[in-house]
Write a protein that holds these residues in place. Structure first.
Motif, short mmCIF file in Angstrom:
data_model
loop_
_atom_site.label_atom_id
_atom_site.label_comp_id
_atom_site.label_asym_id
_atom_site.label_seq_id
_atom_site.Cartn_x
_atom_site.Cartn_y
_atom_site.Cartn_z
N THR A 279 0.91 -1.06 -0.03
CA THR A 279 0.17 0.11 -0.10
C THR A 279 0.88 1.18 0.05
O THR A 279 1.67 1.45 0.92
CB THR A 279 -0.80 -0.06 1.30
OG1 THR A 279 -1.80 -1.18 1.12
CG2 THR A 279 -1.76 1.24 1.36
N THR B 8 -5.09 0.97 -9.70
CA THR B 8 -5.45 -0.04 -9.06
C THR B 8 -4.64 -0.56 -7.71
O THR B 8 -4.99 -1.36 -6.88
CB THR B 8 -6.07 -1.36 -9.97
OG1 THR B 8 -4.67 -1.73 -10.42
CG2 THR B 8 -6.76 -0.95 -10.93
N ALA C 171 -2.96 -0.46 -4.26
CA ALA C 171 -3.45 -0.03 -2.99
C ALA C 171 -2.87 1.18 -2.51
O ALA C 171 -1.60 1.42 -2.58
CB ALA C 171 -3.20 -1.23 -1.96
N HIS C 172 -3.72 2.10 -2.03
CA HIS C 172 -3.05 3.53 -1.59
C HIS C 172 -4.13 4.18 -0.57
O HIS C 172 -5.13 3.82 -0.65
CB HIS C 172 -2.81 4.33 -2.77
CG HIS C 172 -4.33 4.68 -3.47
ND1 HIS C 172 -4.69 4.10 -4.53
CD2 HIS C 172 -5.11 5.84 -3.39
CE1 HIS C 172 -5.74 4.38 -5.14
NE2 HIS C 172 -5.98 5.58 -4.33
N LYS C 173 -3.35 5.06 0.21
CA LYS C 173 -4.01 5.83 1.07
C LYS C 173 -3.76 7.05 0.98
O LYS C 173 -2.55 7.36 0.55
CB LYS C 173 -3.99 5.49 2.60
CG LYS C 173 -4.08 4.11 2.88
CD LYS C 173 -3.65 3.75 4.49
CE LYS C 173 -2.17 3.55 4.32
NZ LYS C 173 -1.72 3.03 5.87
#
Length: 164
Positions: free
Chosen positions: A2, A40, A42-44
């Motif tokens: 992420t 696509t 995953a990241h915040k």
């Protein structure tokens, strides 16, 4: 993996209000750039503040460093104004075990011909594959954050010559 994205302001997030004849900050455009780019990965995304980088203080840089250090992510992207990007990079020196990438734009992301989406894509790629360290991604190049400068006259970032 992420990727943690911290937004801090800078030209990448500025909007132009014709009635005021000046740029101002509104809500960060980074989530929209990620959506349009069909990211696509995953990241915040977390906004630390929305400031022109010329207005950043040592306390602001300490806040960025604390956020990076506290993050559980190994890959960190920080959107930032280009004028003092290297100063913030210097404040991040010595953080172990993380790939930290500062990125900005020379024209607001809300402009059709902005370099922002491309630069952000470069930052995400760098955060995924580069070794631990601090980098700047601008102008289609991944720079060592401690060996780069902004060439204001030509509107681009350039590598500094290694010292002998």
């Amino acid at each position: 993996m992420t990727i943690q994205i911290f937004t801090t302001g800078g030209t990448i997030d500025k909007a132009y209000f014709d009635a005021l004849s000046e740029y101002q900050f509104t809500q960060t455009i980074v989530p929209k750039l990620l959506e349009v780019g069909r990211v696509t990965l995953a990241h915040k995304v977390e906004t630390l503040f929305q400031k022109d980088s010329l207005e950043l203080t040592d306390n602001d840089r300490a806040r960025i460093r604390a956020a990076v250090t506290a993050s559980d992510s190994r890959g960190i992207v920080i959107t930032h104004g280009t004028d003092t990007m290297t100063e913030t990079a210097a404040a991040l020196r010595g953080i172990e075990g993380k790939t930290i990438v500062l990125v900005g734009a020379l024209s607001p992301a809300r402009f059709a011909e902005s370099d922002a989406p491309f630069n952000l894509g470069m930052a995400l790629a760098t955060a995924q594959i580069a070794p631990s360290g601090v980098y700047i991604t601008m102008n289609g190049t991944v720079f060592d954050a401690f060996a780069v400068t902004k060439d204001r006259a030509n509107g681009r970032f350039v590598s500094l010559e290694p010292s002998a």
